[in-house]
Design a protein around this motif. Structure first.
Motif, PDB file in Angstrom:
ATOM      1  N   VAL A  77      49.607  42.380  52.009  1.00  0.00           N
ATOM      2  CA  VAL A  77      48.168  42.205  51.849  1.00  0.00           C
ATOM      3  C   VAL A  77      48.171  42.613  50.173  1.00  0.00           C
ATOM      4  O   VAL A  77      48.822  43.254  49.493  1.00  0.00           O
ATOM      5  N   ASP A  78      47.128  42.076  49.341  1.00  0.00           N
ATOM      6  CA  ASP A  78      46.951  41.912  48.096  1.00  0.00           C
ATOM      7  C   ASP A  78      45.626  41.432  47.728  1.00  0.00           C
ATOM      8  O   ASP A  78      45.091  40.623  48.625  1.00  0.00           O
ATOM      9  N   SER A  79      45.179  41.585  46.383  1.00  0.00           N
ATOM     10  CA  SER A  79      43.896  40.801  46.043  1.00  0.00           C
ATOM     11  C   SER A  79      44.375  40.156  44.802  1.00  0.00           C
ATOM     12  O   SER A  79      45.288  40.363  43.957  1.00  0.00           O
ATOM     13  N   GLN A  80      43.317  39.207  44.240  1.00  0.00           N
ATOM     14  CA  GLN A  80      43.399  38.392  42.859  1.00  0.00           C
ATOM     15  C   GLN A  80      42.030  38.240  42.638  1.00  0.00           C
ATOM     16  O   GLN A  80      41.379  37.820  43.329  1.00  0.00           O
ATOM     17  N   THR A  81      41.612  38.696  41.549  1.00  0.00           N
ATOM     18  CA  THR A  81      40.375  38.302  40.873  1.00  0.00           C
ATOM     19  C   THR A  81      40.355  36.959  40.030  1.00  0.00           C
ATOM     20  O   THR A  81      41.191  36.462  39.383  1.00  0.00           O
ATOM     21  N   VAL A  82      39.412  36.142  40.048  1.00  0.00           N
ATOM     22  CA  VAL A  82      39.256  34.831  39.611  1.00  0.00           C
ATOM     23  C   VAL A  82      37.954  34.762  38.602  1.00  0.00           C
ATOM     24  O   VAL A  82      36.940  35.260  39.265  1.00  0.00           O
ATOM     25  N   PRO A  83      37.849  34.093  37.901  1.00  0.00           N
ATOM     26  CA  PRO A  83      36.601  33.681  37.076  1.00  0.00           C
ATOM     27  C   PRO A  83      35.465  32.989  37.994  1.00  0.00           C
ATOM     28  O   PRO A  83      35.909  32.308  38.750  1.00  0.00           O
ATOM     29  N   SER A 132      24.631  37.566  43.008  1.00  0.00           N
ATOM     30  CA  SER A 132      24.576  38.644  44.184  1.00  0.00           C
ATOM     31  C   SER A 132      26.179  38.712  44.637  1.00  0.00           C
ATOM     32  O   SER A 132      26.790  39.318  45.417  1.00  0.00           O
ATOM     33  N   ARG A 133      26.992  37.283  44.352  1.00  0.00           N
ATOM     34  CA  ARG A 133      28.313  37.291  44.836  1.00  0.00           C
ATOM     35  C   ARG A 133      29.624  37.526  43.703  1.00  0.00           C
ATOM     36  O   ARG A 133      30.639  37.544  43.877  1.00  0.00           O
ATOM     37  N   ARG A 134      28.885  38.023  42.410  1.00  0.00           N
ATOM     38  CA  ARG A 134      29.912  38.189  41.694  1.00  0.00           C
ATOM     39  C   ARG A 134      29.991  39.878  41.352  1.00  0.00           C
ATOM     40  O   ARG A 134      28.941  40.432  41.530  1.00  0.00           O
ATOM     41  N   ASN A 142      33.309  39.768  34.721  1.00  0.00           N
ATOM     42  CA  ASN A 142      32.481  39.679  35.815  1.00  0.00           C
ATOM     43  C   ASN A 142      33.085  38.311  36.688  1.00  0.00           C
ATOM     44  O   ASN A 142      33.239  37.223  36.388  1.00  0.00           O
ATOM     45  N   ARG A 143      33.521  38.642  37.802  1.00  0.00           N
ATOM     46  CA  ARG A 143      34.278  37.918  38.638  1.00  0.00           C
ATOM     47  C   ARG A 143      34.142  38.072  40.063  1.00  0.00           C
ATOM     48  O   ARG A 143      33.433  38.607  40.426  1.00  0.00           O
ATOM     49  N   VAL A 144      34.948  37.055  40.818  1.00  0.00           N
ATOM     50  CA  VAL A 144      35.106  37.431  42.472  1.00  0.00           C
ATOM     51  C   VAL A 144      36.329  37.480  42.755  1.00  0.00           C
ATOM     52  O   VAL A 144      37.371  37.371  41.830  1.00  0.00           O
ATOM     53  N   LYS A 145      36.634  38.238  44.090  1.00  0.00           N
ATOM     54  CA  LYS A 145      37.965  38.693  44.390  1.00  0.00           C
ATOM     55  C   LYS A 145      38.397  37.916  45.654  1.00  0.00           C
ATOM     56  O   LYS A 145      37.479  38.040  46.641  1.00  0.00           O
ATOM     57  N   ALA A 185      32.898  40.017  46.200  1.00  0.00           N
ATOM     58  CA  ALA A 185      32.477  40.270  44.510  1.00  0.00           C
ATOM     59  C   ALA A 185      33.816  41.284  43.928  1.00  0.00           C
ATOM     60  O   ALA A 185      34.602  41.863  44.680  1.00  0.00           O
ATOM     61  N   ALA A 186      34.058  41.113  42.578  1.00  0.00           N
ATOM     62  CA  ALA A 186      35.286  41.563  42.064  1.00  0.00           C
ATOM     63  C   ALA A 186      35.020  43.374  42.139  1.00  0.00           C
ATOM     64  O   ALA A 186      35.829  44.055  41.858  1.00  0.00           O
ATOM     65  N   SER A 187      33.855  43.607  42.239  1.00  0.00           N
ATOM     66  CA  SER A 187      33.295  44.988  42.025  1.00  0.00           C
ATOM     67  C   SER A 187      33.784  45.703  43.282  1.00  0.00           C
ATOM     68  O   SER A 187      33.773  46.874  43.182  1.00  0.00           O
ATOM     69  N   ILE A 188      34.201  44.968  44.513  1.00  0.00           N
ATOM     70  CA  ILE A 188      34.594  45.767  45.544  1.00  0.00           C
ATOM     71  C   ILE A 188      36.021  46.118  45.521  1.00  0.00           C
ATOM     72  O   ILE A 188      36.925  45.221  45.167  1.00  0.00           O
TER      73      ILE A 188
END
Length: 247
Positions: A92-98, A106-108, A117-120, A138-141
């Motif tokens: 498992v891993d994550s990636q943030t994208v613009p 609400s989704r960023r 300010n991104r999504v993940k 959201a990337a804040s998670i």
């Protein structure tokens, strides 16, 4: 075996007109958008109207068509590689994208590491790097928080999985929760002590390579869609195209 595409509306006994466009052409149009990174309305005139193609994409996302096609291709590749169809381990891993301005606020979220300010995207792959499941937040998670949803979905789809590998973003209570609730053993692959800069870590490099594969599909480099299930559908459709190229 159940066919991957849903039946046309006029063949279900509820009336309706026959489909006007060949499904193969519609599929090629969707993959054209994902691969080229263009807007839906920029589809060349050789394809069906953009509104028609987008409507088909939405229907297939909601019906789970992309996931079904991808699962069939992944299973075939695993068997061809001499492995069992059902995996027993995952990375498992994550990636943030613009995120484009079309993505609702609400989704960023603010990513402190990337300072933007991104999504993940949170993904789980098998030992070959083939996608098992994906969750977009959201990337804040934090990774460890989104991993609860990711691992729960993974265990629901693959009851045979017993072992999970992840990087240092998955420490703490997640390990105990995964073991007691999902019967999953989570092993953390940490950085080499004293090492600086980039270095290849065992197991983790496989999922990082998967992200590199997907980034070749330009629609997946940046988040555009307003609904959370649509980018997940595009991500899976890109993996579907990747699986097709491996055949």
């Amino acid at each position: 075996m159940q066919p991957p595409l849903t039946r046309p509306g006029n063949s279900t006994g509820w009336g309706g007109r026959p489909e006007k466009y060949c499904r193969r052409v519609a599929l090629d149009a969707i993959l054209y958008v994902v691969r080229g990174g263009i807007a839906w309305r920029q589809l060349p005139v050789e394809f069906p109207p953009a509104s028609t193609v987008y409507g088909i994409f939405v229907r297939w996302v909601r019906a789970g068509v992309w996931q079904h096609i991808h699962d069939m291709l992944r299973d075939r590749l695993r068997v061809r590689a001499g492995r069992d169809r059902c995996p027993t381990a995952a990375i498992v891993d994550s990636q943030t994208v613009p995120a484009a301005d079309t993505v609702p606020g609400s989704r960023r979220g603010w990513d402190g590491g990337k300072r933007t300010n991104r999504v993940k995207r949170h993904i789980a792959v098998d030992v070959n790097g083939l996608l098992l499941t994906v969750v977009v937040t959201a990337a804040s998670i934090q990774d460890r928080d989104a991993a609860h949803r990711l691992l729960a979905g993974l265990k629901g789809d693959f009851s045979t999985i017993r072992l999970i590998w992840g990087d240092g973003g998955y420490p703490g209570r997640l390990l105990g929760w995964a073991k007691s609730v999902l019967a999953l053993q989570v092993e953390i692959i940490r950085r080499i002590p004293g090492a600086s800069g980039f270095h290849v870590r065992p197991r983790v490099w496989v999922v990082e390579r998967t992200f590199a594969w997907i980034n070749k599909y330009r629609r997946c480099v940046r988040a555009y869609e307003t609904r959370p299930d649509h980018p997940e559908g595009q991500f899976v459709s890109a993996c579907r195209a990747r699986g097709k190229h491996h055949k």
